[in-house]
Write an enzyme that holds these catalytic residues in place. Structure first.
Site, PDB file in Angstrom:
ATOM      1  N   ARG A 171       0.836  -1.205   0.000  1.00 51.39           N
ATOM      2  CA  ARG A 171       0.000   0.000   0.000  1.00 51.39           C
ATOM      3  C   ARG A 171       0.870   1.254   0.000  1.00 51.39           C
ATOM      4  O   ARG A 171       0.570   2.218  -0.698  1.00 51.39           O
ATOM      5  CB  ARG A 171      -0.923  -0.002   1.211  1.00 51.39           C
ATOM      6  CG  ARG A 171      -1.743   1.268   1.342  1.00 51.39           C
ATOM      7  CD  ARG A 171      -2.644   1.246   2.551  1.00 51.39           C
ATOM      8  NE  ARG A 171      -3.402   2.485   2.638  1.00 51.39           N
ATOM      9  CZ  ARG A 171      -4.366   2.708   3.538  1.00 51.39           C
ATOM     10  NH1 ARG A 171      -4.666   1.777   4.428  1.00 51.39           N
ATOM     11  NH2 ARG A 171      -5.009   3.853   3.572  1.00 51.39           N
ATOM     12  N   ASN A 185     -10.705  -3.898  -1.442  1.00 44.70           N
ATOM     13  CA  ASN A 185     -10.549  -2.867  -2.465  1.00 44.70           C
ATOM     14  C   ASN A 185      -9.598  -3.296  -3.581  1.00 44.70           C
ATOM     15  O   ASN A 185      -8.706  -4.102  -3.341  1.00 44.70           O
ATOM     16  CB  ASN A 185     -10.011  -1.578  -1.819  1.00 44.70           C
ATOM     17  CG  ASN A 185     -11.095  -0.822  -1.093  1.00 44.70           C
ATOM     18  OD1 ASN A 185     -12.220  -0.724  -1.576  1.00 44.70           O
ATOM     19  ND2 ASN A 185     -10.760  -0.285   0.071  1.00 44.70           N
ATOM     20  N   HIS A 195     -16.415   4.182  -4.648  1.00 41.53           N
ATOM     21  CA  HIS A 195     -15.497   5.303  -4.442  1.00 41.53           C
ATOM     22  C   HIS A 195     -15.658   6.385  -5.514  1.00 41.53           C
ATOM     23  O   HIS A 195     -14.734   7.148  -5.775  1.00 41.53           O
ATOM     24  CB  HIS A 195     -14.043   4.837  -4.352  1.00 41.53           C
ATOM     25  CG  HIS A 195     -13.769   4.058  -3.107  1.00 41.53           C
ATOM     26  ND1 HIS A 195     -12.514   3.594  -2.780  1.00 41.53           N
ATOM     27  CD2 HIS A 195     -14.580   3.679  -2.087  1.00 41.53           C
ATOM     28  CE1 HIS A 195     -12.576   2.937  -1.633  1.00 41.53           C
ATOM     29  NE2 HIS A 195     -13.825   2.977  -1.204  1.00 41.53           N
ATOM     30  N   TYR A 250     -14.005  10.712  -1.945  1.00 39.36           N
ATOM     31  CA  TYR A 250     -13.110  10.251  -3.005  1.00 39.36           C
ATOM     32  C   TYR A 250     -13.187  11.145  -4.239  1.00 39.36           C
ATOM     33  O   TYR A 250     -12.277  11.125  -5.077  1.00 39.36           O
ATOM     34  CB  TYR A 250     -13.421   8.807  -3.387  1.00 39.36           C
ATOM     35  CG  TYR A 250     -12.947   7.807  -2.365  1.00 39.36           C
ATOM     36  CD1 TYR A 250     -11.645   7.327  -2.383  1.00 39.36           C
ATOM     37  CD2 TYR A 250     -13.795   7.367  -1.360  1.00 39.36           C
ATOM     38  CE1 TYR A 250     -11.199   6.429  -1.437  1.00 39.36           C
ATOM     39  CE2 TYR A 250     -13.358   6.469  -0.399  1.00 39.36           C
ATOM     40  CZ  TYR A 250     -12.059   6.000  -0.441  1.00 39.36           C
ATOM     41  OH  TYR A 250     -11.618   5.123   0.511  1.00 39.36           O
TER      42      TYR A 250
END
Length: 417
Positions: free
Chosen positions: A90, A144, A194, A241
């Site tokens: 990430r 996700n 999102h 988002y």
């Protein structure tokens, strides 16, 4: 009833456990299996899960395992909340896109594509194990990028529904602003995962969004990071988002000037794991609220309960379009209110989406199609095409640079790279 959580070693799992314990009347779980290859974390999380169940008087059994096949064997529903590559991957997703002047974020833009490429093959492998064990089991995807992952599952014929906490978060916030119980609040929530807008808010059937905007526009603007005047002008509440799209260059400057969110979460996770190791801890700690994912446990319990108990209530989910938004392909995955029962999800009718939003939704849907092609079949050319199609990128120079960086930072996770 047996439920399995894949990614059960996540530091966020105690939030889910707390929800199962508190809401056991609507979802009576006999066995809850936490599955994760990270056995050290799993032991800590599993121990706390047992203590939470015991403190709240839940009679269900907590099982931990690193064996996915054993974990999903006979499960009525499987929740996916995994992160391939962990916070280290990430952190890469949130940093190398910035080198090209593009947003670095784990679900949006180039970082989101990298996560999809790592994740889709792993999720589909797990789903095949679920189908082999119990073809009637539901797969609830919280992993996700939810839209792409859910589309991959549905495309392969799995019984899957995608779940995000954005809608339930807005529902609870609006209810608090209006001083009403959240069960009375319904959202006109529309878009993609999102990439959504609240075009209406109803309390007991009465439209109250104009009142919300008139009285709380500044608070909402601060929450989503967009100017108050824009929100009032649009007459809707965009998801936070949308800031990556509406204020892209400003966000890039902000991200370059501070540590990544992944670094912040990694520090929080270290503290949480130290807390979970305390045998006296028998409830989710307050620090967990800083981890993200507010109200996920309630959303997950509601969705699982509706699927397994055939309740037929309305929830916001990620599901197959099937003509709901007529300008999108039927197999696109959209995020809208839907009736949920034992047969699955049926989107409610949606009033036509205004061009201001429809154009962006169509563009991101096209990107998601290309992203899934890259995740399923590999190839630098497919990665480039997906990046070129993304509304946040869309230039050859950017797409070339991002393709090179994506592949260089993900070779350990992509067998074709």
């Amino acid at each position: 009833m047996k439920l399995t959580v894949v990614g059960g070693g996540s530091t966020y799992t105690p939030e889910l456990i707390d929800g199962f314990a508190r809401l056991r009347e609507s979802l009576p779980v006999d066995e809850l299996v936490l599955a994760d290859p990270a056995t050290d974390r799993l032991e800590l999380v599993g121990g706390l899960a047992e203590r939470i169940f015991a403190k709240q008087g839940h009679p269900g059994k907590i099982t931990t395992t690193s064996d996915i096949e054993a974990a999903v064997d006979g499960a009525d529903a499987v929740l996916l909340q995994l992160r391939v590559g962990g916070q280290a991957a990430r952190n890469q997703d949130e940093t190398w896109p910035l080198e090209c002047g593009c947003v670095g974020q784990e679900t949006t833009g180039a970082g989101g594509l990298a996560k999809a490429l790592r994740t889709v093959p792993v999720v589909l492998d797990i789903a095949e194990k679920v189908r082999a064990s119990n073809p009637d089991a539901w797969i609830i995807d919280f992993t996700n990028p939810v839209g792409i992952v859910t589309r991959a599952l549905l495309q392969e014929g799995h019984k899957a529904v995608g779940l995000c906490n954005v809608a339930i978060g807005f529902q609870r916030k609006f209810a608090a602003m209006l001083d009403v119980d959240h069960s009375r609040v319904r959202l006109d929530h529309v878009g993609l995962n999102h990439l959504t807008w609240e075009r209406g808010v109803r309390v007991d059937g009465e439209e109250v969004l104009p009142k919300l905007l008139a009285e709380h526009a500044q608070e909402l603007a601060d929450e989503i990071g967009l100017p108050r005047e824009v929100i009032l002008g649009l007459g809707v509440v965009p998801s936070y988002y949308l800031r990556y799209f509406y204020k892209h260059d400003e966000v890039v400057r902000e991200l370059k000037a501070k540590p990544s969110r992944a670094a912040e979460v990694a520090a929080i996770e270290k503290q949480l794991l130290d807390m979970y190791a305390d045998p006296a801890l028998d409830e989710k700690p307050e620090l967990l609220s800083k981890r993200g994912g507010a109200f996920y446990s309630e959303a997950a319990v509601d969705l699982a309960s509706s699927l397994l108990n055939n309740t037929g209530d309305v929830q916001v989910v990620n599901t197959r379009n099937n003509g709901t938004l007529p300008f999108l392909p039927d197999d696109a995955v959209i995020e809208v209110p839907a009736t949920v029962d034992a047969r699955g999800t049926t989107p409610l009718p949606v009033r036509p989406l205004e061009p201001l939003y429809a154009g962006l939704v169509a563009g991101v849907t096209a990107y998601e199609h290309l992203a899934l092609e890259a995740a399923l079949h590999g190839g630098a050319d497919r990665v480039f095409n997906a990046l070129l199609a993304h509304p946040l990128i869309g230039q050859i120079e950017y797409a070339n640079g991002l393709t090179d960086r994506l592949l260089a930072n993900n070779r350990d996770h992509l067998d074709w790279a």
